[in-house]
Design an enzyme around this catalytic site. Structure first.
Site, mmCIF file in Angstrom:
data_model
loop_
_atom_site.group_PDB
_atom_site.id
_atom_site.type_symbol
_atom_site.label_atom_id
_atom_site.label_comp_id
_atom_site.label_asym_id
_atom_site.label_seq_id
_atom_site.Cartn_x
_atom_site.Cartn_y
_atom_site.Cartn_z
ATOM 1 N N GLY A 3 1.518 5.557 -0.671
ATOM 2 C CA GLY A 3 0.851 6.760 -0.207
ATOM 3 C C GLY A 3 -0.311 7.151 -1.091
ATOM 4 O O GLY A 3 -1.227 7.846 -0.653
ATOM 5 N N PHE A 4 -0.297 6.707 -2.351
ATOM 6 C CA PHE A 4 -1.341 7.108 -3.284
ATOM 7 C C PHE A 4 -2.222 5.942 -3.726
ATOM 8 O O PHE A 4 -2.981 6.057 -4.668
ATOM 9 C CB PHE A 4 -0.725 7.771 -4.529
ATOM 10 C CG PHE A 4 -0.106 9.099 -4.225
ATOM 11 C CD1 PHE A 4 -0.758 10.014 -3.427
ATOM 12 C CD2 PHE A 4 1.144 9.415 -4.719
ATOM 13 C CE1 PHE A 4 -0.193 11.238 -3.145
ATOM 14 C CE2 PHE A 4 1.715 10.631 -4.441
ATOM 15 C CZ PHE A 4 1.055 11.550 -3.650
ATOM 16 N N GLY A 5 -2.091 4.798 -3.069
ATOM 17 C CA GLY A 5 -2.964 3.702 -3.413
ATOM 18 C C GLY A 5 -2.260 2.368 -3.387
ATOM 19 O O GLY A 5 -1.041 2.290 -3.209
ATOM 20 N N PRO A 6 -3.003 1.262 -3.576
ATOM 21 C CA PRO A 6 -2.425 -0.080 -3.510
ATOM 22 C C PRO A 6 -1.673 -0.454 -4.789
ATOM 23 O O PRO A 6 -1.898 0.114 -5.855
ATOM 24 C CB PRO A 6 -3.651 -0.966 -3.311
ATOM 25 C CG PRO A 6 -4.751 -0.221 -3.986
ATOM 26 C CD PRO A 6 -4.469 1.241 -3.770
ATOM 27 N N VAL A 7 -0.794 -1.455 -4.642
ATOM 28 C CA VAL A 7 -0.052 -1.998 -5.773
ATOM 29 C C VAL A 7 -0.331 -3.501 -5.831
ATOM 30 O O VAL A 7 -0.232 -4.192 -4.819
ATOM 31 C CB VAL A 7 1.467 -1.744 -5.632
ATOM 32 C CG1 VAL A 7 2.207 -2.306 -6.840
ATOM 33 C CG2 VAL A 7 1.750 -0.254 -5.480
ATOM 34 N N ASP A 58 10.829 12.212 -2.826
ATOM 35 C CA ASP A 58 10.194 11.248 -1.924
ATOM 36 C C ASP A 58 11.022 9.964 -1.849
ATOM 37 O O ASP A 58 10.479 8.863 -1.921
ATOM 38 C CB ASP A 58 8.763 10.953 -2.382
ATOM 39 C CG ASP A 58 7.929 10.321 -1.267
ATOM 40 O OD1 ASP A 58 8.295 10.476 -0.088
ATOM 41 O OD2 ASP A 58 6.920 9.669 -1.578
ATOM 42 N N LYS A 85 0.013 -0.215 -10.208
ATOM 43 C CA LYS A 85 -0.214 0.794 -9.187
ATOM 44 C C LYS A 85 -1.560 1.457 -9.475
ATOM 45 O O LYS A 85 -1.718 2.163 -10.468
ATOM 46 C CB LYS A 85 0.910 1.830 -9.205
ATOM 47 C CG LYS A 85 0.757 2.959 -8.196
ATOM 48 C CD LYS A 85 1.936 3.916 -8.320
ATOM 49 C CE LYS A 85 1.801 5.092 -7.377
ATOM 50 N NZ LYS A 85 2.926 6.046 -7.510
ATOM 51 N N GLN A 117 0.860 -1.180 0.000
ATOM 52 C CA GLN A 117 0.000 0.000 0.000
ATOM 53 C C GLN A 117 0.897 1.230 0.000
ATOM 54 O O GLN A 117 1.599 1.491 0.967
ATOM 55 C CB GLN A 117 -0.899 0.021 1.241
ATOM 56 C CG GLN A 117 -1.814 1.227 1.331
ATOM 57 C CD GLN A 117 -2.973 1.155 0.347
ATOM 58 O OE1 GLN A 117 -3.470 0.080 0.019
ATOM 59 N NE2 GLN A 117 -3.408 2.312 -0.147
#
Length: 856
Positions: A548-552, A663, A566, A546
């Site tokens: 920061g911007f969604g699941p993988v 990041d 992603k 998971q």
């Protein structure tokens, strides 16, 4: 009788043969002994002198690489003999021993004397020069190093004297010019008296510990030239200077109060020396290995304007004007007759209009807006000497305010990334450059300023008209572009919305789509249905992690290729801009340490990115938790560190686009089947165009614990922001601990603070992960910790760039400077100290955007 005669002849021949063999053996043995002695003598003469060996004129001593030679020489047009060191040829003498006591003939010698000192002896064996060191061992040795440094060592190999600390007129790479502000002890260059006389001349060069250090050339005891203040990277008064951490000048301080200036040169095939010549000019000379000759690069003096104070106080010098000296705006010559005769030394200390600073104040101490003094900005200037005060400011406005509120302040200069310099005394040695330099702001009475009220009004009108016309163009251009595309019947493409979808899309996203649509045409486009099949309808069992911007999710295409999908969450905060940014950025990058983007998908509200599948997932799974991290021995950890560094260097310097990741963290480093690292997640990356080195943003994005202080608190980001994140990540890899795992620790609230405390206690070994603890690798591990601490220093200008980091990791830079205090170690955790209401304000997406509150 005949038999007896034959027997005798036979014995005689045998005896003669034996005798001849013996003679040949004796001859061969003598030859070998002679050859051995010659070799022994040559061996001594290679780079070392012992107490039992005298070097007589014209014998020489050479460094191992053969580039430097110690021997006897005579300058041009002179019969005197001197002992000196030269580079490649006698025409480039870089050091002289008996510069003030020449030998009158060729019968001199150079040796280690009975008291252990190096000496030059004349024909009568009288000492005419000595290193003059007390308490030297009689079994001392002398060696000429590849650096050109002649060192005298005692019996244990410790240096008791070296030519680098006793220079003449030449500064070699890694030699130090020093000045101890406590004792006044100096190491400085002194010129020759003439090209044919190496004795001490009239000029000397030193570094002076003023409010801001500067380099000076002195003629006898008078200032002849100055370098301008040191900004941490360059001397501000040398516009041609281009210095970096790896390749150029560096100024630093030692614990005993000694300030030292040194420089290094990374290109070993092209030697660089800096020489103070007999006329007082300091110049850089480059050795061309192909042409076998020296070429002169930069010189300290190229015109009269480079001579210190030639135009006097408040006078400005420029080679592009005639006469070269002019008074600063608002000032008049002190002696008009001398000035007209081009004798400018008395300067321009007379103001045409007195300052209104004192009289303009009201009773409560504020400054009246009518009679305010102001500042005249002069561009591309060599700022004056003797800076009165220095303050670090990130922006210019506080610098200006500080000066305007202090009536004794008569000028200021703000250098971005360095700080604020102010002057309260006479402004001396000002020069206008044709390029480079700094802005100098001179305090003047309001009536003397270049822009009066009428000019301000005219400028305001022009700006207003320009803004109106620009706005009209910006508004109308998209409309005509849309009409043009509509006429051409352009349909489809990466994004194809129906009318209902287009009306629902806000104008900013529509503009982004129009500007970047062409970037996606070459990418492989995936359909949502096919990705759903590949991931078993995004089954939780296929979820890799998971972000920061969604699941993988892990997926498998029909052809058997494994992929990572992603899927951007609608509530993640990553909108169309970040999605398109990641696609555009990563699609243009090709490097073995960057994750490869295979394609993307955008249908309705779905936004997905398709990457190559990484078998071993992300780095944080290996270094922060058992059992995986036990498999990461030091060799593999170092390989990961080096791979990340090379990936960042590619982003910063070697790719077609210059990219700041913003990041970088353990969860954004993916590992392939061989545990090779690949940097991922470019949603927050920024592309630098032109020559920009840093930028500001009102939208701070990233992960707490990895963000550099200047970025987290001021929104200022640059290559050094990524360097800070890399330093945190390096320390995490070595220690096996998260930077955020220390929040409840009494000794330190971050990994940086913990490492810094151990460093100061000389116990840094304690930070090493026990899974990698191996005495064989301890030296390399400690070197990496040292590099990590350099990367997380509080001041961005003190951090190395990634090119330097890679060189340090590969031991191309031997002497690594000591680190300074890391960022954040004295401050409390901001979030822990905030109330819930304050935290709600701080963490609002309208103020600060972060990928996660904790380091991942």
């Amino acid at each position: 009788m005949l038999v007896r005669h034959r027997t005798y002849n036979k014995k005689l021949r045998t005896h003669i043969s034996t005798t001849m063999v013996f003679i040949r053996h004796i001859s061969l043995l003598s030859t070998l002994i002679t050859f051995y002695c010659l070799c022994l003598d040559c061996g001594i003469a290679i780079n070392t002198i012992t107490s039992s060996h005298y070097m007589n004129d014209p014998e020489t001593l050479s460094s191992n690489d053969g580039k430097f030679t110690l021997g006897f020489f005579s300058p041009q047009n002179s019969s005197n003999r001197y002992v000196g060191i030269w580079h490649m040829s006698e025409s480039t003498v870089v050091w002289v021993a008996n510069r003030n006591q020449p030998l009158r003939d060729s019968s001199g010698s150079f040796a280690i004397y009975e008291d252990g000192n190096l000496v030059v002896l004349n024909a009568t064996k009288k000492v005419i020069w000595s290193t003059n060191v007390s308490n030297v061992a009689t079994n001392s040795t002398c060696q000429l190093l590849d650096s050109g440094n002649l060192v005298l060592m005692d019996g244990t190999g410790n240096k008791v004297w070296e030519s680098f600390k006793n220079p003449t007129d030449t500064l070699l790479p890694n030699m130090k010019i020093t000045n101890n502000k406590n004792t006044g002890a100096k190491v400085q260059l002194t010129s020759w008296k003439s090209p044919s006389d190496p004795s001490t001349g009239s000029f000397s060069l030193s570094i002076e510990p003023l409010n801001i250090p500067e380099g000076f050339i002195w003629k006898e005891n008078r200032t002849y030239w100055r370098s301008g203040p040191w900004t941490g990277q360059v001397f501000a008064g040398i516009p041609q200077m281009n210095s970096t951490y790896l390749n150029g000048y560096r100024l630093d301080f030692e614990e005993d109060g000694t300030m030292y200036l040194t420089y290094s040169y990374s290109n070993e095939s092209n030697m660089v020396v800096s020489v103070l010549d007999w006329q007082g000019k300091y110049e850089q000379r480059f050795w061309d290995d192909e042409k076998k000759e020296w070429t002169v690069g930069w010189k300290s003096q190229t015109s009269e304007c480079d001579i210190y104070g030639i135009c006097g106080p408040f006078g400005s010098c420029s080679v592009e004007t005639s006469p070269i000296c002019t008074c600063l705006k608002g000032f008049e010559p002190s002696n008009i007759e001398e000035w007209n005769r081009q004798n400018w030394t008395s300067g321009c200390v007379t103001r045409r209009t007195a300052l209104q600073c004192e009289s303009a104040k009201t009773q409560n101490g504020s400054v009246s807006s009518k009679e305010d003094d102001g500042f005249e900005r002069l561009k591309m200037m060599k700022v004056p000497g003797a800076v009165s005060d220095f303050t670090w400011f990130k922006e210019e406005n506080p610098c200006r305010s500080q000066c305007i509120e202090n009536c004794t302040c008569i000028a200021y200069s703000f250098v971005e990334g360095f700080g604020c310099m102010t002057w309260s005394d006479n402004l001396m040695d000002i020069q206008r450059f044709s390029s480079g330099g700094s802005d100098l702001n001179i305090r003047l009475a309001n009536s003397e300023l270049s822009i009066n009220d009428e000019e301000k009004d005219a400028r305001t009108i022009i700006i207003t008209i320009t803004v109106i016309v620009g706005t009209i163009i910006i508004v109308t251009c998209p409309y005509f572009l849309w009409r043009h595309l509509a006429r051409k019947g352009k349909k489809g493409g990466f994004f194809h919305f129906n009318r209902k979808e287009e009306l629902a899309t806000n104008s900013s996203e529509r503009k982004i789509r129009e500007e970047q649509e062409d970037e996606f045409q070459e990418l492989l486009l995936f359909e949502t249905d096919k990705l759903a099949v590949a991931t078993n309808n995004f089954d939780p069992s296929n979820k890799l992690g998971q972000g920061g911007f969604g699941p993988v999710y892990k997926g498998k295409l029909k052809d058997g290729q494994e992929i990572a999908v992603k899927r951007l969450s609608r509530s993640s905060g990553q909108g169309l801009e970040e999605f398109m940014n990641e696609v555009v950025v990563i699609s243009k990058l090709q490097h073995r340490n960057l994750v490869r983007l295979l394609g993307c998908c955008k249908e309705g509200d779905e936004k997905m990115l398709i990457y190559e599948y990484m078998l071993n997932k992300s780095l944080d799974k290996f270094i922060f938790g058992p059992p995986e991290h036990k498999f990461l021995h030091w060799g593999k950890r170092f390989s990961i560190i080096e791979g990340i560094a090379r990936g960042l260097l590619y982003l910063h310097r070697d790719s077609r686009l210059r990219i700041i990741h913003r990041d970088l963290k353990a969860s954004n480093i993916l590992l392939d089947a061989e545990l090779n690292p690949k940097i991922s997640d470019f949603g927050l990356a920024r592309i630098f165009g032109g020559r920009g080195d840093e930028a500001n943003t009102l939208r701070v994005v990233g992960t707490y614990g990895y963000m550099a202080p200047e970025y987290a608190m001021g929104g200022l980001f640059s290559e050094k922001s990524d360097v800070f994140s890399f330093g945190v990540l390096l320390l995490e890899i070595v220690s096996g601990r998260k930077n955020s795992s220390f929040y409840d620790n009494e000794e330190a609230q971050s990994l940086l603070g913990f490492a810094w405390n151990l460093w100061n206690k000389d116990n840094i070994e304690s930070i090493i992960d026990q899974g990698t603890c191996d005495p064989v690798n301890e030296k390399d591990i400690l070197r990496c910790i040292h590099i990590g601490l350099l990367c997380v220093q509080e001041s961005a200008r003190n951090r190395p760039n990634m090119a330097t980091v890679v060189s340090m990791l590969n031991s191309e830079i031997v002497n690594i400077p000591p680190p300074r205090q890391p960022a954040f170690i004295e401050s409390q955790n901001v979030l822990n100290s905030l109330s819930s209401e304050e935290c709600h304000v701080l963490c609002s997406n309208n103020i600060v955007t972060i990928t996660n509150m904790q380091g991942r």
